[in-house]
Design a protein around this motif. Structure first.
Motif, PDB file in Angstrom:
ATOM      1  N   GLN A   1       6.298   9.705   9.221  1.00 36.49           N
ATOM      2  CA  GLN A   1       7.018   8.558   8.687  1.00 36.49           C
ATOM      3  C   GLN A   1       7.456   7.631   9.818  1.00 36.49           C
ATOM      4  O   GLN A   1       7.924   8.086  10.846  1.00 36.49           O
ATOM      5  CB  GLN A   1       8.242   9.067   7.936  1.00 36.49           C
ATOM      6  CG  GLN A   1       8.946   8.005   7.141  1.00 36.49           C
ATOM      7  CD  GLN A   1      10.083   8.624   6.344  1.00 36.49           C
ATOM      8  OE1 GLN A   1      10.416   9.778   6.535  1.00 36.49           O
ATOM      9  NE2 GLN A   1      10.655   7.849   5.463  1.00 36.49           N
TER      10      GLN A   1
ATOM     11  N   LEU B   1       0.836  -1.213   0.000  1.00 38.21           N
ATOM     12  CA  LEU B   1       0.000   0.000   0.000  1.00 38.21           C
ATOM     13  C   LEU B   1       0.861   1.250   0.000  1.00 38.21           C
ATOM     14  O   LEU B   1       0.579   2.213  -0.721  1.00 38.21           O
ATOM     15  CB  LEU B   1      -0.923   0.021   1.219  1.00 38.21           C
ATOM     16  CG  LEU B   1      -2.245  -0.711   1.089  1.00 38.21           C
ATOM     17  CD1 LEU B   1      -2.981  -0.695   2.410  1.00 38.21           C
ATOM     18  CD2 LEU B   1      -3.097  -0.063   0.024  1.00 38.21           C
ATOM     19  N   ARG B   2       1.914   1.252   0.794  1.00 38.70           N
ATOM     20  CA  ARG B   2       2.794   2.399   0.889  1.00 38.70           C
ATOM     21  C   ARG B   2       3.465   2.661  -0.461  1.00 38.70           C
ATOM     22  O   ARG B   2       3.566   3.806  -0.901  1.00 38.70           O
ATOM     23  CB  ARG B   2       3.827   2.157   1.985  1.00 38.70           C
ATOM     24  CG  ARG B   2       4.350   3.442   2.573  1.00 38.70           C
ATOM     25  CD  ARG B   2       5.305   3.240   3.738  1.00 38.70           C
ATOM     26  NE  ARG B   2       4.717   2.468   4.835  1.00 38.70           N
ATOM     27  CZ  ARG B   2       5.119   1.248   5.222  1.00 38.70           C
ATOM     28  NH1 ARG B   2       6.116   0.651   4.623  1.00 38.70           N
ATOM     29  NH2 ARG B   2       4.540   0.628   6.225  1.00 38.70           N
ATOM     30  N   ARG B   3       3.915   1.617  -1.091  1.00 34.41           N
ATOM     31  CA  ARG B   3       4.563   1.770  -2.409  1.00 34.41           C
ATOM     32  C   ARG B   3       3.567   2.321  -3.444  1.00 34.41           C
ATOM     33  O   ARG B   3       3.915   3.151  -4.276  1.00 34.41           O
ATOM     34  CB  ARG B   3       5.134   0.440  -2.882  1.00 34.41           C
ATOM     35  CG  ARG B   3       6.404   0.082  -2.193  1.00 34.41           C
ATOM     36  CD  ARG B   3       7.005  -1.157  -2.790  1.00 34.41           C
ATOM     37  NE  ARG B   3       8.126  -1.597  -1.985  1.00 34.41           N
ATOM     38  CZ  ARG B   3       8.607  -2.808  -1.983  1.00 34.41           C
ATOM     39  NH1 ARG B   3       8.042  -3.736  -2.730  1.00 34.41           N
ATOM     40  NH2 ARG B   3       9.631  -3.117  -1.249  1.00 34.41           N
ATOM     41  N   GLY B   4       2.361   1.854  -3.351  1.00 36.02           N
ATOM     42  CA  GLY B   4       1.337   2.351  -4.279  1.00 36.02           C
ATOM     43  C   GLY B   4       1.043   3.812  -4.047  1.00 36.02           C
ATOM     44  O   GLY B   4       0.863   4.581  -4.996  1.00 36.02           O
ATOM     45  N   LEU B   5       1.000   4.240  -2.814  1.00 36.06           N
ATOM     46  CA  LEU B   5       0.762   5.647  -2.521  1.00 36.06           C
ATOM     47  C   LEU B   5       1.933   6.505  -2.970  1.00 36.06           C
ATOM     48  O   LEU B   5       1.743   7.642  -3.403  1.00 36.06           O
ATOM     49  CB  LEU B   5       0.489   5.836  -1.032  1.00 36.06           C
ATOM     50  CG  LEU B   5      -0.861   5.317  -0.526  1.00 36.06           C
ATOM     51  CD1 LEU B   5      -0.945   5.421   0.988  1.00 36.06           C
ATOM     52  CD2 LEU B   5      -1.995   6.082  -1.179  1.00 36.06           C
ATOM     53  N   GLU B   6       3.129   6.006  -2.853  1.00 33.83           N
ATOM     54  CA  GLU B   6       4.288   6.764  -3.294  1.00 33.83           C
ATOM     55  C   GLU B   6       4.260   6.980  -4.812  1.00 33.83           C
ATOM     56  O   GLU B   6       4.671   8.027  -5.302  1.00 33.83           O
ATOM     57  CB  GLU B   6       5.586   6.038  -2.903  1.00 33.83           C
ATOM     58  CG  GLU B   6       5.903   6.143  -1.426  1.00 33.83           C
ATOM     59  CD  GLU B   6       7.126   5.312  -1.049  1.00 33.83           C
ATOM     60  OE1 GLU B   6       7.354   5.201   0.156  1.00 33.83           O
ATOM     61  OE2 GLU B   6       7.815   4.789  -1.936  1.00 33.83           O
TER      62      GLU B   6
ATOM     63  N   ALA C   1       7.127  11.747   2.831  1.00 30.66           N
ATOM     64  CA  ALA C   1       6.211  12.246   3.863  1.00 30.66           C
ATOM     65  C   ALA C   1       7.010  12.986   4.937  1.00 30.66           C
ATOM     66  O   ALA C   1       8.195  12.732   5.117  1.00 30.66           O
ATOM     67  CB  ALA C   1       5.462  11.071   4.488  1.00 30.66           C
TER      68      ALA C   1
ATOM     69  N   LEU D   1       1.537   7.253  -6.608  1.00 32.52           N
ATOM     70  CA  LEU D   1       0.463   8.178  -6.946  1.00 32.52           C
ATOM     71  C   LEU D   1       0.716   9.603  -6.454  1.00 32.52           C
ATOM     72  O   LEU D   1      -0.051  10.504  -6.805  1.00 32.52           O
ATOM     73  CB  LEU D   1      -0.860   7.670  -6.361  1.00 32.52           C
ATOM     74  CG  LEU D   1      -1.389   6.358  -6.954  1.00 32.52           C
ATOM     75  CD1 LEU D   1      -2.622   5.914  -6.197  1.00 32.52           C
ATOM     76  CD2 LEU D   1      -1.704   6.537  -8.432  1.00 32.52           C
ATOM     77  N   GLU D   2       1.755   9.812  -5.668  1.00 28.05           N
ATOM     78  CA  GLU D   2       2.029  11.158  -5.143  1.00 28.05           C
ATOM     79  C   GLU D   2       2.420  12.103  -6.258  1.00 28.05           C
ATOM     80  O   GLU D   2       2.877  11.684  -7.320  1.00 28.05           O
ATOM     81  CB  GLU D   2       3.210  11.099  -4.157  1.00 28.05           C
ATOM     82  CG  GLU D   2       2.814  10.821  -2.749  1.00 28.05           C
ATOM     83  CD  GLU D   2       4.025  10.870  -1.822  1.00 28.05           C
ATOM     84  OE1 GLU D   2       5.059  11.429  -2.182  1.00 28.05           O
ATOM     85  OE2 GLU D   2       3.911  10.328  -0.722  1.00 28.05           O
TER      86      GLU D   2
END
Length: 140
Positions: free
Chosen positions: A26, A6-11, A21, A13-14
């Motif tokens: 963080q 999930l974290r990688r996916g959010l990174e 962050a 899409l940033e």
């Protein structure tokens, strides 16, 4: 899904200029002392709780204990109580009670009261002195 995915996916899409962050949000899980940090967060000190005491027992102040055990002077209250009554015991009875409560030792005995001696006056009067003068000195 795992949290890392999930974290990688959010990174991804940033926005491109934003970067990572802020450091407050963080978390580092893989670094050294990660378990120590969790322990520290879990055992945060609670206000007003002393772990050295037994459960349910209140810590007593040394000053309060001193004031509790401090001797209290009851003289004024006792005097008010004693003077409130109108009955006064007879002096002879009072002396008798005091004599019964005294010990037999000399230190327990009250000092003997000596009777006041009256100054000795002359036995002769003025007339006797005049008579003596006339007889002795021969004056009329």
């Amino acid at each position: 899904m795992s949290a890392s995915l999930l974290r990688r996916g959010l990174e991804l899409l940033e926005a491109p200029g934003r970067g990572e962050a802020p450091p407050g949000l963080q978390r580092e899980r893989d670094g050294p002392g990660a378990a120590g940090g969790a322990r520290r967060r879990k055992a945060a000190p609670q206000a007003g709780r002393n772990k050295a005491t037994v459960k349910g027992r209140v810590v007593k102040s040394a000053i309060e204990e001193y004031h509790k055990k401090k001797p209290v002077n009851h003289l004024t209250a006792n005097l008010k109580y004693m003077l409130k009554g109108r009955f006064v015991a007879n002096k002879a009875i009072t002396e008798q009670v005091l004599a019964q409560n005294r010990g037999r030792k000399s230190k327990d005995q009250p000092p003997k009261k000596e009777a006041k001696k009256k100054p000795e006056g002359t036995v002769f009067t003025e007339e006797d002195f005049r008579k003596f003068e006339r007889e002795y000195f021969g004056r009329p």
